[in-house]
Write a protein that holds these residues in place. Structure first.
Motif, mmCIF file in Angstrom:
data_model
loop_
_atom_site.group_PDB
_atom_site.id
_atom_site.type_symbol
_atom_site.label_atom_id
_atom_site.label_comp_id
_atom_site.label_asym_id
_atom_site.label_seq_id
_atom_site.Cartn_x
_atom_site.Cartn_y
_atom_site.Cartn_z
ATOM 1 N N SER A 52 10.918 -3.505 -10.199
ATOM 2 C CA SER A 52 10.915 -3.130 -11.529
ATOM 3 C C SER A 52 9.763 -2.755 -12.215
ATOM 4 O O SER A 52 9.618 -1.692 -12.709
ATOM 5 N N GLU A 53 8.738 -3.450 -12.013
ATOM 6 C CA GLU A 53 7.515 -2.930 -12.677
ATOM 7 C C GLU A 53 6.972 -1.565 -11.863
ATOM 8 O O GLU A 53 6.465 -0.884 -12.501
ATOM 9 N N LEU A 54 7.095 -1.593 -10.617
ATOM 10 C CA LEU A 54 6.757 -0.381 -10.064
ATOM 11 C C LEU A 54 7.593 0.918 -10.380
ATOM 12 O O LEU A 54 7.028 2.014 -10.708
ATOM 13 N N GLN A 55 8.791 0.520 -10.631
ATOM 14 C CA GLN A 55 9.786 1.480 -11.266
ATOM 15 C C GLN A 55 9.382 1.973 -12.771
ATOM 16 O O GLN A 55 9.311 3.337 -12.761
ATOM 17 N N GLU A 56 8.762 1.101 -13.402
ATOM 18 C CA GLU A 56 8.444 1.433 -14.708
ATOM 19 C C GLU A 56 7.019 2.330 -14.419
ATOM 20 O O GLU A 56 6.836 3.334 -15.426
ATOM 21 N N ASN B 251 4.023 1.137 -1.250
ATOM 22 C CA ASN B 251 2.917 2.267 -0.883
ATOM 23 C C ASN B 251 3.594 3.596 -1.350
ATOM 24 O O ASN B 251 2.713 4.551 -1.720
ATOM 25 N N PHE B 252 4.761 3.804 -1.552
ATOM 26 C CA PHE B 252 5.155 5.222 -1.661
ATOM 27 C C PHE B 252 5.169 5.338 -3.452
ATOM 28 O O PHE B 252 4.670 6.431 -3.835
ATOM 29 N N VAL B 253 5.207 4.313 -4.269
ATOM 30 C CA VAL B 253 4.892 4.346 -5.423
ATOM 31 C C VAL B 253 3.394 4.576 -5.808
ATOM 32 O O VAL B 253 2.957 5.591 -6.680
ATOM 33 N N ASN B 254 2.633 3.940 -4.902
ATOM 34 C CA ASN B 254 1.040 4.223 -5.090
ATOM 35 C C ASN B 254 0.539 5.821 -4.651
ATOM 36 O O ASN B 254 -0.179 6.155 -5.412
ATOM 37 N N ASN C 34 13.609 7.010 -4.190
ATOM 38 C CA ASN C 34 14.481 6.504 -3.140
ATOM 39 C C ASN C 34 14.219 5.417 -2.425
ATOM 40 O O ASN C 34 15.044 4.485 -2.103
ATOM 41 N N SER C 35 13.057 5.229 -2.350
ATOM 42 C CA SER C 35 12.490 3.952 -1.619
ATOM 43 C C SER C 35 12.547 2.586 -2.476
ATOM 44 O O SER C 35 12.890 1.755 -1.942
ATOM 45 N N LEU C 36 12.394 2.792 -3.858
ATOM 46 C CA LEU C 36 12.657 1.780 -4.574
ATOM 47 C C LEU C 36 13.826 1.226 -4.584
ATOM 48 O O LEU C 36 14.262 0.153 -4.431
ATOM 49 N N SER C 37 15.039 2.222 -4.662
ATOM 50 C CA SER C 37 16.213 2.014 -4.550
ATOM 51 C C SER C 37 16.802 1.172 -3.451
ATOM 52 O O SER C 37 17.349 0.070 -3.389
ATOM 53 N N SER C 38 16.337 1.655 -2.196
ATOM 54 C CA SER C 38 16.632 0.923 -1.127
ATOM 55 C C SER C 38 16.007 -0.568 -1.036
ATOM 56 O O SER C 38 16.639 -1.531 -0.508
#
Length: 61
Positions: free
Chosen positions: A48-52, A11-14, A30-34
């Motif tokens: 990983s795809e969201l991070q990219e 949700n945060f990435v979106n 930060n949310s991705l890391s957690s």
């Protein structure tokens, strides 16, 4: 129910993708890391795809 941290990260990435604001990008990072530390291998692949996706937004803003 699923992994709450994974769902929040998605949700945060979106949100960061839509707004392209630095504060939203930082929150998403930060949310991705957690979420990554507390996820299954399948979820880690999706994260990983969201991070990219987030990296591309951060580079083009």
């Amino acid at each position: 129910m699923g992994n709450r941290l994974f769902q929040e990260a998605r949700n945060f990435v979106n949100q960061a993708t839509a707004s392209r604001e630095q504060k939203d990008i930082d929150i998403a990072k930060n949310s991705l890391s957690s979420a990554y530390a507390n996820s299954t291998l399948a979820e880690q692949k999706q994260l990983s795809e969201l991070q990219e996706q987030l990296r591309q937004v951060d580079q083009t803003k």
